[in-house]
Design a protein around this motif. Structure first.
Motif, mmCIF file in Angstrom:
data_model
loop_
_atom_site.group_PDB
_atom_site.id
_atom_site.type_symbol
_atom_site.label_atom_id
_atom_site.label_comp_id
_atom_site.label_asym_id
_atom_site.label_seq_id
_atom_site.Cartn_x
_atom_site.Cartn_y
_atom_site.Cartn_z
ATOM 1 N N VAL A 43 0.835 -1.199 0.000
ATOM 2 C CA VAL A 43 0.000 0.000 0.000
ATOM 3 C C VAL A 43 0.871 1.250 0.000
ATOM 4 O O VAL A 43 0.608 2.214 -0.742
ATOM 5 N N PHE A 44 1.921 1.237 0.801
ATOM 6 C CA PHE A 44 2.816 2.387 0.886
ATOM 7 C C PHE A 44 3.435 2.697 -0.471
ATOM 8 O O PHE A 44 3.428 3.848 -0.928
ATOM 9 N N CYS A 45 3.956 1.693 -1.132
ATOM 10 C CA CYS A 45 4.624 1.898 -2.421
ATOM 11 C C CYS A 45 3.659 2.399 -3.491
ATOM 12 O O CYS A 45 4.029 3.217 -4.342
ATOM 13 N N LEU A 46 2.408 1.922 -3.451
ATOM 14 C CA LEU A 46 1.446 2.271 -4.490
ATOM 15 C C LEU A 46 0.750 3.612 -4.242
ATOM 16 O O LEU A 46 0.204 4.199 -5.183
ATOM 17 N N THR A 47 0.779 4.078 -3.006
ATOM 18 C CA THR A 47 -0.012 5.278 -2.697
ATOM 19 C C THR A 47 0.786 6.426 -2.097
ATOM 20 O O THR A 47 0.223 7.508 -1.894
ATOM 21 N N VAL A 48 2.061 6.257 -1.817
ATOM 22 C CA VAL A 48 2.812 7.299 -1.114
ATOM 23 C C VAL A 48 2.868 8.591 -1.926
ATOM 24 O O VAL A 48 2.762 9.700 -1.362
ATOM 25 N N ARG A 49 3.006 8.486 -3.245
ATOM 26 C CA ARG A 49 3.057 9.701 -4.071
ATOM 27 C C ARG A 49 1.720 10.439 -4.028
ATOM 28 O O ARG A 49 1.681 11.666 -3.891
ATOM 29 N N ARG A 50 0.629 9.684 -4.139
ATOM 30 C CA ARG A 50 -0.706 10.274 -4.060
ATOM 31 C C ARG A 50 -0.938 10.939 -2.713
ATOM 32 O O ARG A 50 -1.413 12.084 -2.628
ATOM 33 N N ASP A 51 -0.593 10.213 -1.647
ATOM 34 C CA ASP A 51 -0.836 10.718 -0.302
ATOM 35 C C ASP A 51 0.019 11.938 0.009
ATOM 36 O O ASP A 51 -0.429 12.869 0.704
ATOM 37 N N LEU A 52 1.248 11.953 -0.496
ATOM 38 C CA LEU A 52 2.123 13.098 -0.261
ATOM 39 C C LEU A 52 1.553 14.343 -0.925
ATOM 40 O O LEU A 52 1.543 15.431 -0.326
ATOM 41 N N HIS A 53 1.043 14.183 -2.149
ATOM 42 C CA HIS A 53 0.416 15.316 -2.831
ATOM 43 C C HIS A 53 -0.804 15.795 -2.043
ATOM 44 O O HIS A 53 -0.987 17.003 -1.831
ATOM 45 N N GLY A 54 -1.633 14.850 -1.604
ATOM 46 C CA GLY A 54 -2.816 15.214 -0.822
ATOM 47 C C GLY A 54 -2.455 15.918 0.465
ATOM 48 O O GLY A 54 -3.106 16.900 0.864
ATOM 49 N N LEU A 55 -1.397 15.453 1.137
ATOM 50 C CA LEU A 55 -0.963 16.067 2.394
ATOM 51 C C LEU A 55 -0.466 17.489 2.155
ATOM 52 O O LEU A 55 -0.784 18.407 2.918
ATOM 53 N N LEU A 56 0.300 17.684 1.086
ATOM 54 C CA LEU A 56 0.811 19.019 0.785
ATOM 55 C C LEU A 56 -0.327 19.985 0.449
ATOM 56 O O LEU A 56 -0.297 21.154 0.847
ATOM 57 N N ILE A 490 -23.785 6.513 0.723
ATOM 58 C CA ILE A 490 -23.094 5.246 0.929
ATOM 59 C C ILE A 490 -21.937 5.150 -0.062
ATOM 60 O O ILE A 490 -22.137 5.256 -1.275
ATOM 61 N N LEU A 491 -20.729 4.958 0.477
ATOM 62 C CA LEU A 491 -19.543 4.798 -0.342
ATOM 63 C C LEU A 491 -18.791 3.555 0.103
ATOM 64 O O LEU A 491 -19.101 2.976 1.157
ATOM 65 N N VAL A 492 -17.813 3.164 -0.681
ATOM 66 C CA VAL A 492 -16.993 2.007 -0.320
ATOM 67 C C VAL A 492 -15.544 2.338 -0.636
ATOM 68 O O VAL A 492 -15.255 3.032 -1.621
ATOM 69 N N MET A 493 -14.626 1.869 0.212
ATOM 70 C CA MET A 493 -13.199 2.143 0.032
ATOM 71 C C MET A 493 -12.452 0.841 -0.233
ATOM 72 O O MET A 493 -12.720 -0.176 0.420
ATOM 73 N N ASP A 494 -11.526 0.861 -1.192
ATOM 74 C CA ASP A 494 -10.748 -0.347 -1.465
ATOM 75 C C ASP A 494 -9.505 -0.375 -0.584
ATOM 76 O O ASP A 494 -9.286 0.515 0.249
ATOM 77 N N ASP A 495 -8.658 -1.397 -0.763
ATOM 78 C CA ASP A 495 -7.521 -1.565 0.144
ATOM 79 C C ASP A 495 -6.432 -0.517 -0.055
ATOM 80 O O ASP A 495 -5.532 -0.390 0.775
ATOM 81 N N LEU A 496 -6.499 0.253 -1.145
ATOM 82 C CA LEU A 496 -5.537 1.323 -1.364
ATOM 83 C C LEU A 496 -6.061 2.680 -0.893
ATOM 84 O O LEU A 496 -5.370 3.686 -1.000
ATOM 85 N N GLY A 497 -7.294 2.699 -0.407
ATOM 86 C CA GLY A 497 -7.860 3.933 0.089
ATOM 87 C C GLY A 497 -8.689 4.703 -0.916
ATOM 88 O O GLY A 497 -9.217 5.770 -0.588
ATOM 89 N N TYR A 498 -8.824 4.194 -2.143
ATOM 90 C CA TYR A 498 -9.680 4.861 -3.123
ATOM 91 C C TYR A 498 -11.144 4.627 -2.752
ATOM 92 O O TYR A 498 -11.538 3.525 -2.361
ATOM 93 N N VAL A 499 -11.943 5.682 -2.894
ATOM 94 C CA VAL A 499 -13.332 5.650 -2.459
ATOM 95 C C VAL A 499 -14.242 5.728 -3.681
ATOM 96 O O VAL A 499 -13.983 6.491 -4.624
ATOM 97 N N TYR A 500 -15.323 4.933 -3.652
ATOM 98 C CA TYR A 500 -16.255 4.843 -4.772
ATOM 99 C C TYR A 500 -17.678 5.075 -4.266
ATOM 100 O O TYR A 500 -18.082 4.541 -3.232
ATOM 101 N N PHE A 501 -18.411 5.881 -5.022
ATOM 102 C CA PHE A 501 -19.786 6.188 -4.638
ATOM 103 C C PHE A 501 -20.694 4.991 -4.905
ATOM 104 O O PHE A 501 -20.597 4.349 -5.945
#
Length: 643
Positions: A43-56, A490-501
């Protein structure tokens, strides 16, 4: 995941007592992986770039908002700085007339508006309703009112009679600014408006004959000074800017409070999150009485100096022609917008525009894929949010089908949660300790946002009606005494944290880009049918975003005149609220407390093979309801009949 991480840190600190740091770190890592931590590494390897952008983005917006709070800034003062930097740059383009407004012209117009209302005795907190189509003057009006501390009420121009009257009443409007195209709608309720309500008409000639007591806004503006009106006292970043009307789960439209900080947060998070640029040109064909059109779209102009092209009414056939003509690089959409564009015949302009970002929400996966393929738009900037919510989401990396994400590396970075609900009642489920239960990845639940009033990013401003505000809150959710905002979705989140309506709870459904409150429609139709029992609910139509309205009517004698019925609802309901399907029953089931039972009605839908009662569907071209046969039902399911 968090327990494994805590265990590894504890192990690392414990080992450090006896061994050096490097071996301790290696052993702790091995222990972490042995406990299943390899999933976290993935999860870290696949999402760290996304999460860093979101955090900034989050930190940048939070830092700027903190400064604005300290300086007691408002949207007009922030806009003034944009004007100082880009005075002669084009701010707004009116598509219908091709007129271009520079930032200086927009600033001068808004100053005139402020001076007009200040000279007529309007003060901080006074409310002026805007009932007009979207054009540059619309932006200048609410911005000018904000310059003197007055508040605009952005009324949906599709509303009529009771709904329109309700909006003016709940906002406590002191005046209405109406466009000439909607004067007739205001005249319909003029007898109930009261003598104290002032009415200003925009777009009328100076010598036009207006109803007695009505004022020509254009004439007043023509003689108003362009200097800045007197600044309001005690007005800051956390005070009210305007009201946007939104349908809730029950009742008539609610006036959602938009404070200056909320306007800034929404527009700026979009700007930074989706990497918009100063030279972008935004094509805004959405209503300016909505958050998407007036904050997400126009906000890029007012707060960040972008140029916005305003089209009063969406046109599928002219959409890409406009984009090519004005060199647009960003387009706004709702899910239905994209479907209408795909339904158009292919043209050379489909891929000739410079559009690089499509920004909006409600884009269904099948439409998403075809839209990208056909129009070659590199980035789909899908987001989730509501005018009043404190837990908006953004799909910053164009992940297919997702409306946003929440970090799995640092889940507390953005305080949103999905909570388990009862599948029948959609109420939050609670554990033995009385607290709510968080959903695991893959498990659908209601999205909520933790409320912290001292934090501009997490505050809940609610509605003009305090009772309506309280209904959107839940308490003692994660700990005793806490509070969360309930989205009702009602939404659902996958194991990488992406959320779907997934769906909406309660009695509200979305159709043609608008929220439809079933109680409001039921009230109108029941009145038309002389208080007959009526149930309104949403039903799914294949390959169509949202849910179509369906109505079940108690008509035991089968005396309903369908032609007359449609004529009446045309006058009483806006197009998106008119039921697409009609079912006639001898009797509608109710509970012991006389609440209409809709669960079975929703399940049965409009399938003639399942429903024995007479079914009809709305043929808008013929202006009536026609019998729904199994053959026609098959055409609807296959997409041959479109709505």
């Amino acid at each position: 995941m968090s327990r494994r991480f805590a265990f590894s840190v504890s192990l690392l600190l414990g080992l450090r007592i006896w061994v050096p740091w490097l071996p301790a770190f290696g052993l702790a890592t091995c222990g972490y992986l042995a406990c299943g931590g390899w999933r976290f590494v993935r999860v870290f390897c696949l999402t760290v770039r996304r999460d860093l952008h979101g955090l900034l983005v989050l930190l940048r917006v939070k830092f700027q908002m903190k400064q604005f709070v300290q300086n007691n800034d408002t949207i007009p003062t922030i806009f003034k700085r944009i004007v100082e930097r880009h005075a002669e740059k084009v701010a707004l383009i009116e598509q219908s007339t091709d007129r271009r407004w520079t930032f200086r012209e927009l600033d001068n117009y808004s100053a005139k508006v402020g001076n007009v209302f200040a000279s007529r005795g309007y003060n901080v907190g006074d409310v002026v309703a805007l009932f007009m189509a979207g054009r540059p003057e619309y932006v200048g009006l609410w911005l000018g009112l904000a310059k003197i501390g007055a508040e605009a009420a952005l009324v949906n121009y599709n509303l009529r009679q009771d709904s329109l009257m309700h909006c003016l009443h709940v906002a406590k409007a002191r005046a209405v600014v109406v466009g000439t195209e909607f004067v007739d709608a205001l005249l319909e309720i003029s007898g109930s408006l009261g003598k104290s309500l002032e009415i200003y008409v925009v777009g009328s000639s100076e010598d036009a004959k207006l109803p007695e007591g009505w004022l020509c806004m254009d004439l007043l503006l023509s003689i108003a000074p362009t200097h800045e009106p007197p600044p309001p006292r005690d007005r800051g970043f956390s005070d009210r800017l305007f009201y946007i009307f939104t349908s809730g789960t029950t009742g008539l439209p609610k006036a959602a409070i938009v404070v200056h900080s909320r306007y800034y947060r929404i527009a700026t998070t979009v700007h930074y999150g989706f990497r918009l640029r100063a030279d972008d040109i935004v094509y805004d064909c959405l209503p300016l009485y909505h958050t998407a059109g007036n904050i997400v779209g126009v906000g890029q102009c007012v707060l960040h100096g972008l140029t916005a092209v305003i089209r009063t009414k969406f046109s599928a056939s002219r959409f890409w022609d406009d984009c090519v003509k004005y060199n647009c690089t960003v387009v706004q959409y709702i899910g239905e917008t994209c479907r209408y564009l795909i339904a158009q015949p292919q043209r050379t302009t489909d891929t000739q525009s410079k559009v690089r970002v499509a920004l909006g929400n409600g884009l269904r996966p099948p439409v998403w894929a075809e839209f990208v393929r056909r129009f070659a738009v590199p980035q789909i900037a899908e987001f989730y949010g509501a005018t009043e919510c404190n837990c908006s989401l953004g799909n910053f990396d164009s992940t297919f089908g997702s409306c946003g994400f929440n970090s799995r590396i640092l889940p507390g970075m953005y305080p949103i949660h999905l909570l388990r609900v009862d599948e029948t009642t959609m109420e939050l489920l609670r554990g033995p300790d009385g607290l709510c239960i968080a959903c695991q990845p893959g498990e659908p639940g209601q999205l909520v946002g933790k409320v912290v009033q001292a934090d501009p990013l997490q505050r809940f401003d609610g509605y003009a009606d305090d009772t309506a505000s309280r209904r959107k809150l839940a308490f003692n959710v994660f700990t005793q005494g806490d509070c969360v905002y309930l989205t009702g979705d009602i939404l659902v989140m996958d194991d990488l944290g992406y959320v779907y309506f997934r769906d909406r709870t309660g009695d509200t459904f979305r159709w043609k880009g608008e929220n439809v409150a079933t109680a409001e429609v039921e009230s109108s139709i029941s009145r038309i049918l002389r208080l007959a029992d009526v149930a309104v609910y949403g039903v799914a139509v294949p390959e169509v975003e949202g849910k179509a309205g369906m109505i079940a009517v108690s008509d035991p004698e089968r005396t309903l005149d369908l032609d007359a019925f449609y004529a009446r609802i045309q006058h009483s309901l806006p197009p998106y609220a008119r039921p697409v399907f009609l079912r006639l029953l001898a009797k509608i089931s109710t509970t012991s407390t006389f609440k209409i039972q809709k669960v079975e009605l929703k399940k049965e839908g409009y399938n003639p093979s399942l429903v024995r009662d007479p079914l009809f569907y709305l043929d808008s071209a013929k202006g009536t309801y026609l019998p729904l046969t199994e053959a026609l039902y098959a055409d609807i399911i296959s997409g041959k009949i479109r709505f």
